[in-house]
Design a protein around this motif. Structure first.
Motif, short mmCIF file in Angstrom:
data_model
loop_
_atom_site.label_atom_id
_atom_site.label_comp_id
_atom_site.label_asym_id
_atom_site.label_seq_id
_atom_site.Cartn_x
_atom_site.Cartn_y
_atom_site.Cartn_z
N VAL A 57 -15.89 -23.09 -41.40
CA VAL A 57 -15.54 -21.93 -41.10
C VAL A 57 -14.69 -22.03 -39.70
O VAL A 57 -15.03 -22.95 -38.62
CB VAL A 57 -16.67 -21.04 -40.63
N ILE A 58 -13.32 -21.43 -39.67
CA ILE A 58 -12.43 -21.61 -38.72
C ILE A 58 -11.88 -20.33 -38.16
O ILE A 58 -12.23 -19.36 -38.87
CB ILE A 58 -10.98 -22.53 -39.07
N GLY A 59 -11.19 -20.28 -37.07
CA GLY A 59 -10.71 -19.16 -36.65
C GLY A 59 -11.48 -18.20 -35.77
O GLY A 59 -12.18 -19.00 -34.80
N ALA A 60 -11.28 -16.98 -35.45
CA ALA A 60 -11.81 -16.23 -34.38
C ALA A 60 -13.35 -15.84 -34.93
O ALA A 60 -13.60 -14.68 -35.40
CB ALA A 60 -11.08 -15.20 -34.58
N PHE B 144 -19.05 -19.10 -33.67
CA PHE B 144 -19.65 -20.43 -33.55
C PHE B 144 -18.66 -21.13 -34.89
O PHE B 144 -19.42 -21.33 -36.02
CB PHE B 144 -20.90 -20.59 -33.91
N PRO B 145 -17.39 -21.71 -34.69
CA PRO B 145 -16.90 -22.15 -35.90
C PRO B 145 -17.39 -23.42 -36.09
O PRO B 145 -17.97 -24.39 -35.27
CB PRO B 145 -15.42 -22.49 -35.42
N GLY B 146 -16.99 -24.00 -37.30
CA GLY B 146 -17.61 -25.33 -37.63
C GLY B 146 -18.18 -25.54 -39.01
O GLY B 146 -17.96 -24.58 -39.78
N VAL C 150 -12.65 -23.58 -47.09
CA VAL C 150 -12.47 -23.29 -45.85
C VAL C 150 -12.46 -21.70 -45.67
O VAL C 150 -11.58 -21.22 -46.41
CB VAL C 150 -11.34 -23.89 -45.23
N LEU C 151 -13.31 -21.36 -44.83
CA LEU C 151 -13.05 -19.82 -44.61
C LEU C 151 -12.43 -19.60 -43.11
O LEU C 151 -12.91 -20.10 -42.39
CB LEU C 151 -14.56 -19.05 -44.51
N ALA C 152 -11.33 -19.00 -43.25
CA ALA C 152 -10.48 -18.72 -42.07
C ALA C 152 -10.45 -17.13 -41.59
O ALA C 152 -9.85 -16.55 -42.49
CB ALA C 152 -9.07 -19.32 -42.22
N VAL C 153 -10.69 -16.85 -40.37
CA VAL C 153 -10.78 -15.67 -39.95
C VAL C 153 -9.65 -15.53 -38.94
O VAL C 153 -9.53 -16.14 -37.96
CB VAL C 153 -12.13 -15.40 -39.04
N ARG C 154 -8.61 -14.66 -39.28
CA ARG C 154 -7.40 -14.51 -38.60
C ARG C 154 -7.45 -13.42 -37.15
O ARG C 154 -8.43 -12.84 -37.47
CB ARG C 154 -6.25 -14.13 -39.54
#
Length: 619
Positions: free
Chosen positions: A214-217, A220-222, A285-289
């Motif tokens: 999990v990345i982005g906004a 707790f990314p990781g 991968v889950l990316a929160v923009r």
């Protein structure tokens, strides 16, 4: 024994290529550890046989037993790390709670934040299994297959790397990538075709784990380890939710370096339709923009919040996200938008039909006025005594005394309206304030006046203070209870207030003579008797009576103070009615040559000013 042990240590050091001085340092502290630490079997198995034998013999031959002692170094280190992680999570919870407590009623939060309030750590595996028929079977899953019929067996089968399972006498069945429902149908068909008279019942007994980055906004990314079948919502929740800078409507699912799906969480969060095109797989991968443009929606809507705006959306869609207008809405909207040319805000009123033609901009604000009708509280009046229908009545604002008496059916034959009482809660509160002020002012006067201090120790003054202290407010309001008079003169017809208590007593044919007379008590009322007559038939004034003071209280609450001799009672035209009280006070004496009345007079003078000020305030 020690010499043999030291030689064994040297031999062990040479065999393991360890520095002799290091083992000798340990040897110095060994007696403590030999006494205090239990022998670990794993540790003993790693030693040469002769050294193991020496340690065991030493432990068996000890005569002095001591309490076991375990070195806390390793335990403390592990505990410290755990506490650090827990403290970090507690700090996050505390920060969030403080932020929520500082919000006023008019502050809005971004829509979606309330759904993700858990605090997770990326080091903690999350077990969120999903066993719905749409679950995609893949490598690592475990199926339980029960065969019933000509063959009766229960088989536990793991899905292999190539996505297949191997059933004896049936062969390989390829189920990887199929839904659980479709895999069940395929297995049943293969069993039925190869084993006549046998049925297969398939269940998913264990799911595979998968790693999602999990990345982005997010908070707790990781990297997160979840069970197979976990949805995107569960991953976001495991990551602590979306941060204040993140978007709930622009989330990307990336697989093999390609964006395979763009996700808008408003549909599942608002409509409850948790349907995504792709199921998560290990390595995704889950990316929160970053957050999109926003608009604030508040007032009489289903859910007040800050909503994100996608390109092309109109204002009616935003109101739909807010669950529309509530039943308390006036069906109108106040819309405030930024005017880029004048750098000022424009505000206008809108109706629902206009919303589909307006494209919202970042920073706009829309408010739905509301009207919530709230009826006035029910006012009640309690009516007791000699009325035809006593009880508790609801009264309208402004309803008067005559109205409630008529509704109660009037008076009974033995009623005495002239002695009626009206007790009012508001008046009772004012009396309580006055009594408290009187008591406090008397105390202050005694503390500040030399003359009053002389009197403070006397029994009479103590009695006065005690009476004021114990006095309970009555709350009586003098009123006219003759219904005919009330109808003729509306000025006498008092408006009623909530919780008023009206009591109409029974007729009483007695007059009460109290105080400093020879024989105080009740006397039979006769119309032709004056106040002096009632005092005379009570034995006349007593030895300590104050000759120039007489108090007369009528049944309706009116009170009169006659400052002349009671022999002039008749000349004052003070009528005596049934139930009247005639009170003769006691004369105030002297104390140590000082006129007691002259000493106390200033006290009551200051009290009069206090009472007057309280009355003016309440009026």
């Amino acid at each position: 024994m020690i010499y043999k042990f030291i030689n064994s240590v040297k031999i062990y050091a040479i065999m393991k290529n360890l520095p002799i001085h290091l083992l000798l340092t340990l040897l110095i502290s060994f007696p403590v550890f030999a006494q205090d630490m239990p022998l670990d079997p794993a540790f003993l198995s790693d030693l040469p046989p002769e050294l193991t034998e020496t340690l065991l013999n030493n432990a068996e031959n000890r005569s002095d037993k001591v309490e076991p002692f375990t070195s806390p170094k390793s335990a403390v280190t592990k505990l410290s790390r755990s506490l650090d992680r827990i403290q970090s999570q507690l700090d996050n919870v505390k920060t969030d709670l403080e932020a929520q407590s500082n919000l006023s009623k008019n502050d809005l939060i971004i829509f979606g934040k309330q759904y993700f309030s858990s605090y997770q750590t990326s080091y903690m595996p999350i077990n969120m299994a999903s066993y719905n028929p749409g679950y995609i079977v893949d490598y690592g899953d475990k199926l339980t297959i029960q065969l019933v019929g000509t063959i009766n067996k229960v088989l536990d089968m793991h899905v292999e790397r190539d996505g297949s399972i191997m059933l004896l006498s049936i062969g390989k069945i390829q189920i990887g990538g199929l839904t659980l429902e479709r895999a069940d149908e395929l297995i049943q068909a293969r069993v039925a075709s190869t084993q006549i008279g046998t049925k297969a019942f398939v269940s998913l007994s264990a799911v595979r784990d998968m790693n999602v980055f999990v990345i982005g906004a997010v908070e707790f990314p990781g990297m997160y380890t979840l069970s197979g079948g976990s949805s995107i919502l569960q991953v976001v929740d495991a990551a602590g939710g979306i941060s204040d800078q993140g978007s709930y409507r622009d989330i990307e699912l990336i697989r093999n370096n390609n964006v395979i799906e763009s996700i808008d969480l408003y549909k599942p969060l608002i409509e409850g339709k948790v349907v995504f095109k792709n199921q998560l797989r290990s390595g995704d991968v889950l990316a929160v923009r970053p957050r999109l443009d926003t608009i604030q929606v508040s007032g009489a809507v289903g859910y007040q919040a800050i909503y994100e705006i996608k390109e092309g959306e109109m204002l009616d869609e935003i109101i739909g996200y807010a669950q529309g207008l509530s039943t308390s809405s006036t069906q109108e909207l106040i819309y405030t938008t930024a005017n880029t040319s004048s750098q000022k805000s424009d505000t206008k009123n809108l109706n629902l039909s206009q919303l589909s033609n307006i494209k919202p901009q970042n920073g706009d604000y829309i408010f739905a006025p509301l009207f919530e009708p709230k009826p006035n509280p029910i006012r009640t009046v309690r009516l007791t005594g000699e009325v035809e229908n006593p009880g508790v009545y609801s009264v309208d604002p402004g309803e008067t005394l005559s109205s409630i008496l008529k509704r109660a059916g009037g008076y009974t034959n033995v009623a005495f309206p002239f002695g009626g009482t009206l007790i009012r809660e508001n008046t009772k509160k004012i009396e309580a304030e006055i009594n408290e002020r009187i008591y406090n002012d008397m105390i202050k006067f005694v503390a500040s006046s030399a003359n009053a201090a002389q009197v403070a120790g006397s029994e009479s003054f103590a009695l006065i203070l005690n009476e004021f202290k114990k006095a309970k407010p009555i709350g009586r309001v003098t009123a006219e209870f003759n219904i005919e008079k009330l109808i003729r003169n509306q000025e006498l017809d008092l408006p009623l207030e909530d919780e008023d208590h009206i009591n109409i007593p029974q007729y009483n044919s007695e007059v009460y003579v109290l105080g400093e007379v020879l024989n105080p008590g009740a006397r039979l009322y006769k119309p032709n008797r004056s106040g002096k007559d009632y005092i005379d038939i009570s034995g006349g004034l007593g030895k300590y009576a104050e000759n120039d003071k007489t108090i007369v209280i009528h049944p309706n609450g009116d009170a009169f103070l006659l400052a002349d001799s009671y022999f002039k009672f008749v000349s004052k035209n003070i009528d005596i009615y049934p139930g009247t009280i005639i009170y003769i006070p006691r004369e105030i004496g002297r104390l140590e040559g000082v006129n007691y009345a002259a000493t106390v007079a200033p006290i009551f003078s200051s009290l009069a000013l206090s009472i007057a000020s309280l009355n003016s305030i309440n009026n």
